[in-house]
Design a protein around this motif. Structure first.
Motif, PDB file in Angstrom:
ATOM      1  N   THR A   1       0.864  -1.181   0.000  1.00 31.65           N
ATOM      2  CA  THR A   1       0.000   0.000   0.000  1.00 31.65           C
ATOM      3  C   THR A   1       0.894   1.223   0.000  1.00 31.65           C
ATOM      4  OG1 THR A   1      -1.731  -1.144   1.252  1.00 31.65           O
ATOM      5  CG2 THR A   1      -1.789   1.269   1.233  1.00 31.65           C
ATOM      6  N   PHE A   2       0.686   2.103  -0.975  1.00 29.49           N
ATOM      7  CA  PHE A   2       1.506   3.301  -1.064  1.00 29.49           C
ATOM      8  C   PHE A   2       0.748   4.478  -0.467  1.00 29.49           C
ATOM      9  CE2 PHE A   2       3.309   7.015  -3.244  1.00 29.49           C
ATOM     10  CZ  PHE A   2       4.641   6.835  -2.920  1.00 29.49           C
ATOM     11  N   VAL A   3       1.367   5.152   0.511  1.00 34.30           N
ATOM     12  CA  VAL A   3       0.763   6.301   1.184  1.00 34.30           C
ATOM     13  C   VAL A   3       1.625   7.522   0.917  1.00 34.30           C
ATOM     14  CG1 VAL A   3       0.055   7.298   3.389  1.00 34.30           C
ATOM     15  CG2 VAL A   3      -0.212   4.842   2.994  1.00 34.30           C
TER      16      VAL A   3
ATOM     17  N   TRP B   1       3.050  13.018   8.754  1.00 37.62           N
ATOM     18  CA  TRP B   1       3.114  11.559   8.772  1.00 37.62           C
ATOM     19  C   TRP B   1       2.104  10.939   9.735  1.00 37.62           C
ATOM     20  CZ3 TRP B   1       4.397   8.464  12.986  1.00 37.62           C
ATOM     21  CH2 TRP B   1       4.972   9.101  14.088  1.00 37.62           C
ATOM     22  N   ARG B   2       1.831  11.584  10.863  1.00 39.60           N
ATOM     23  CA  ARG B   2       0.882  11.016  11.830  1.00 39.60           C
ATOM     24  C   ARG B   2      -0.513  10.923  11.218  1.00 39.60           C
ATOM     25  NH1 ARG B   2       3.836  14.976  13.302  1.00 39.60           N
ATOM     26  NH2 ARG B   2       5.399  14.872  14.949  1.00 39.60           N
ATOM     27  N   HIS B   3      -0.965  12.022  10.636  1.00 35.49           N
ATOM     28  CA  HIS B   3      -2.290  12.050  10.031  1.00 35.49           C
ATOM     29  C   HIS B   3      -2.364  11.073   8.866  1.00 35.49           C
ATOM     30  CE1 HIS B   3      -6.105  13.710   8.585  1.00 35.49           C
ATOM     31  NE2 HIS B   3      -5.571  13.659   7.368  1.00 35.49           N
ATOM     32  N   ALA B   4      -1.323  11.052   8.045  1.00 35.46           N
ATOM     33  CA  ALA B   4      -1.330  10.186   6.871  1.00 35.46           C
ATOM     34  C   ALA B   4      -1.389   8.716   7.251  1.00 35.46           C
ATOM     35  CB  ALA B   4      -0.097  10.453   6.019  1.00 35.46           C
ATOM     36  N   LEU B   5      -0.801   8.368   8.388  1.00 34.50           N
ATOM     37  CA  LEU B   5      -0.760   6.968   8.803  1.00 34.50           C
ATOM     38  C   LEU B   5      -1.937   6.586   9.685  1.00 34.50           C
ATOM     39  CD1 LEU B   5       0.771   4.261   8.948  1.00 34.50           C
ATOM     40  CD2 LEU B   5       2.025   5.186  10.912  1.00 34.50           C
ATOM     41  N   TRP B   6      -2.151   7.319  10.770  1.00 36.16           N
ATOM     42  CA  TRP B   6      -3.080   6.869  11.799  1.00 36.16           C
ATOM     43  C   TRP B   6      -4.518   7.345  11.584  1.00 36.16           C
ATOM     44  CZ3 TRP B   6       1.224   8.631  15.481  1.00 36.16           C
ATOM     45  CH2 TRP B   6       2.171   7.608  15.628  1.00 36.16           C
ATOM     46  N   ASN B   7      -4.726   8.384  10.818  1.00 38.70           N
ATOM     47  CA  ASN B   7      -6.089   8.874  10.599  1.00 38.70           C
ATOM     48  C   ASN B   7      -6.788   8.232   9.417  1.00 38.70           C
ATOM     49  OD1 ASN B   7      -5.523  10.497  12.716  1.00 38.70           O
ATOM     50  ND2 ASN B   7      -5.905  12.431  11.691  1.00 38.70           N
ATOM     51  N   ARG B   8      -6.074   7.360   8.734  1.00 40.25           N
ATOM     52  CA  ARG B   8      -6.694   6.653   7.615  1.00 40.25           C
ATOM     53  C   ARG B   8      -7.547   5.501   8.117  1.00 40.25           C
ATOM     54  NH1 ARG B   8      -3.699   7.156   2.515  1.00 40.25           N
ATOM     55  NH2 ARG B   8      -4.329   5.042   2.007  1.00 40.25           N
TER      56      ARG B   8
ATOM     57  N   VAL C   1      -4.892   0.284   5.696  1.00 39.77           N
ATOM     58  CA  VAL C   1      -3.567   0.430   6.285  1.00 39.77           C
ATOM     59  C   VAL C   1      -3.608  -0.193   7.678  1.00 39.77           C
ATOM     60  CG1 VAL C   1      -1.848   2.056   7.155  1.00 39.77           C
ATOM     61  CG2 VAL C   1      -3.023   2.511   5.006  1.00 39.77           C
ATOM     62  N   PRO C   2      -2.791  -1.200   7.942  1.00 40.65           N
ATOM     63  CA  PRO C   2      -2.786  -1.797   9.283  1.00 40.65           C
ATOM     64  C   PRO C   2      -2.328  -0.795  10.318  1.00 40.65           C
ATOM     65  CG  PRO C   2      -0.936  -2.606   7.987  1.00 40.65           C
ATOM     66  CD  PRO C   2      -1.809  -1.824   7.046  1.00 40.65           C
ATOM     67  N   GLN C   3      -2.828  -0.921  11.513  1.00 41.22           N
ATOM     68  CA  GLN C   3      -2.447  -0.016  12.595  1.00 41.22           C
ATOM     69  C   GLN C   3      -1.386  -0.619  13.502  1.00 41.22           C
ATOM     70  OE1 GLN C   3      -4.010   3.421  12.900  1.00 41.22           O
ATOM     71  NE2 GLN C   3      -3.908   2.587  10.834  1.00 41.22           N
ATOM     72  N   ARG C   4      -1.123  -1.898  13.341  1.00 39.70           N
ATOM     73  CA  ARG C   4      -0.054  -2.546  14.106  1.00 39.70           C
ATOM     74  C   ARG C   4       0.999  -3.047  13.128  1.00 39.70           C
ATOM     75  NH1 ARG C   4       2.271  -6.952  15.714  1.00 39.70           N
ATOM     76  NH2 ARG C   4       1.092  -8.267  14.296  1.00 39.70           N
ATOM     77  N   PHE C   5       2.259  -2.806  13.464  1.00 34.36           N
ATOM     78  CA  PHE C   5       3.355  -3.191  12.573  1.00 34.36           C
ATOM     79  C   PHE C   5       4.365  -4.046  13.326  1.00 34.36           C
ATOM     80  CE2 PHE C   5       1.635   0.643  10.645  1.00 34.36           C
ATOM     81  CZ  PHE C   5       1.554   0.269   9.308  1.00 34.36           C
ATOM     82  N   ASP C   6       4.969  -4.966  12.602  1.00 39.11           N
ATOM     83  CA  ASP C   6       6.004  -5.830  13.177  1.00 39.11           C
ATOM     84  C   ASP C   6       7.388  -5.196  13.069  1.00 39.11           C
ATOM     85  OD1 ASP C   6       4.414  -8.422  13.707  1.00 39.11           O
ATOM     86  OD2 ASP C   6       3.911  -7.952  11.625  1.00 39.11           O
ATOM     87  N   VAL C   7       7.616  -4.444  12.007  1.00 39.23           N
ATOM     88  CA  VAL C   7       8.921  -3.808  11.783  1.00 39.23           C
ATOM     89  C   VAL C   7       8.682  -2.422  11.194  1.00 39.23           C
ATOM     90  CG1 VAL C   7      11.124  -3.924  10.558  1.00 39.23           C
ATOM     91  CG2 VAL C   7      10.082  -6.028  11.415  1.00 39.23           C
ATOM     92  N   LEU C   8       9.463  -1.446  11.663  1.00 40.10           N
ATOM     93  CA  LEU C   8       9.451  -0.094  11.114  1.00 40.10           C
ATOM     94  C   LEU C   8      10.792   0.169  10.449  1.00 40.10           C
ATOM     95  CD1 LEU C   8       8.406   2.869  10.830  1.00 40.10           C
ATOM     96  CD2 LEU C   8       9.347   3.274  13.127  1.00 40.10           C
TER      97      LEU C   8
END
Length: 411
Positions: free
Chosen positions: A124-126, A134-141, A151-158
């Protein structure tokens, strides 16, 4: 590799070598994909895209959810998608690219990750309007928000590479984003374990990871602090992050030698300063032995108490952040014959209120950088829980990689 070259997974021999490493040296619980994850997510610092790709091969598992912040849609993005497989998720975040004189706009090709591309089933391209968004683009979706890909809200690797977005190595900004990301993950995502690893591509962060020491690892023999004779003065000194007065003072015989010019910033009533002074002067007076420690504090009443208690030690009122002022204080307090051989200090001890607790990481790093550039010391010892926590998490990937190569050679 050049950014305009065709993006592809690194050559087969590299992946074969990585596969051999992973087979012979399976990831430990503390570092990668074991079922039981560490309570503290390791922060792995890399200096190049090749190191990032190798780190991805080590830490990312099939079916993982991975966030890449600063996705150039090149080899790193492809390596992430390859490792997570069809059952995993790769969220690739980047800023909007415009045709500009920077030349960065031509380096991103999303064809492999969108539409009918090879990895479109898992990627998924954001796109963000700016890095600060970046916060809004990631967590507000949200997961499957209307009008957006899920877009998953939990990630295994950043994976973080701010240089690909900004054109600069913003080390402090990268650490700030990682810290905020993990805090959000811990406070808002309760249905799974913490991320397995954070991979940071930053030369400055990797440099810090190689010279930042955790005292407990030195005391238990896990790591070794170079002796004063093995170290030279530098604007990038060795940094030891201690917690508590006992650990802070325990570092004195390991970092201070006779003849050193030392300073304690945040000396309070001088109890640690007199110990540093005696170690540097071997019990003698500064002009005779050549070594000394100056005690600096911003409280005039405290400094007056220190002067009365330890009349043979130089104390002065000063501000940790005003490095030019500290150099002037040295010229005023220390006899010329003892101070003329060098500018700045050999060793700097820091015990500043507000930095000794769990908060203030960026301020601590900024102060260490400022002192390093102004004084060019051999070593900085800072009493700081936040810096100690960083020392416990941050590690250079080169050290991990070289250790595993040695295991492969031995086997």
């Amino acid at each position: 590799k050049g950014r305009n070259m065709r993006h592809h997974i690194p050559d087969v021999p590299m992946f074969l070598f990585v596969a051999i490493l992973c087979f012979l040296c399976p990831p430990s619980d503390a570092l990668s994909g074991a079922k039981t994850r560490p309570a503290k997510t390791p922060w792995v610092a890399c200096v190049s895209a090749i190191e990032v790709t190798r780190a991805i091969s080590k830490f990312v598992l099939p079916k993982d959810s991975v966030l890449e912040m600063g996705a150039n849609c090149g080899d790193v993005s492809a390596a992430i998608c390859s490792m997570v497989g069809p059952g995993g998720r790769a969220v690739l975040m980047d800023v909007e690219r415009k045709e500009a004189s920077s030349g960065r706009s031509g380096g991103r090709d999303t064809s492999m990750f969108l539409g009918e591309g090879e990895f479109s089933d898992r990627a998924t391209f954001v796109e963000m309007s700016s890095l600060e968004n970046w916060r809004h683009a990631l967590w507000n979706r949200g997961e499957g928000a209307p009008g957006h890909a899920a877009v998953p809200q939990r990630f295994d690797v950043l994976v973080v590479d701010l240089g690909s977005m900004t054109g600069n190595d913003l080390g402090l900004k990268a650490l700030s984003i990682v810290h905020e990301f993990l805090a959000h993950h811990s406070g808002n995502i309760r249905d799974g374990p913490p991320p397995r690893a954070v991979i940071i591509k930053s030369t400055s962060v990797a440099n810090l990871s190689r010279r930042l020491y955790h005292p407990q690892r030195m005391f238990d023999g896990t790591s070794r602090l170079p002796t004063p004779d093995e170290l030279g003065r530098s604007h990038e000194p060795v940094v030891v992050a201690a917690v508590g007065v006992e650990e802070y003072r325990r570092m004195i015989p390991l970092t201070v030698r006779r003849g050193d010019h030392a300073v304690e910033v945040g000396c309070h009533v001088g109890t640690s300063t007199i110990m540093l002074h005696r170690a540097a002067s071997s019990g003698g007076d500064a002009s005779a032995a050549g070594g000394f420690c100056i005690g600096i504090d911003n409280g005039r009443r405290i400094v007056n108490i220190a002067k009365k208690q330890y009349s043979d030690v130089p104390f002065a009122v000063g501000d940790a952040w005003r490095t030019a002022q500290l150099i002037r204080i040295k010229d005023q307090l220390v006899p010329h014959s003892a101070a003329e051989k060098l500018l700045g200090f050999d060793v700097v001890y820091i015990d500043v209120g507000g930095l000794s607790g769990p908060d203030g990481l960026l301020e601590s790093l900024a102060l260490i950088d400022s002192i390093g550039c102004a004084f060019e010391p051999r070593c900085v010892v800072i009493k700081s829980t936040c810096m100690r926590n960083l020392a416990g998490r941050l590690r250079p990937f080169s050290k991990i990689w070289n250790a595993e190569k040695k295991k492969v050679i031995k086997s």
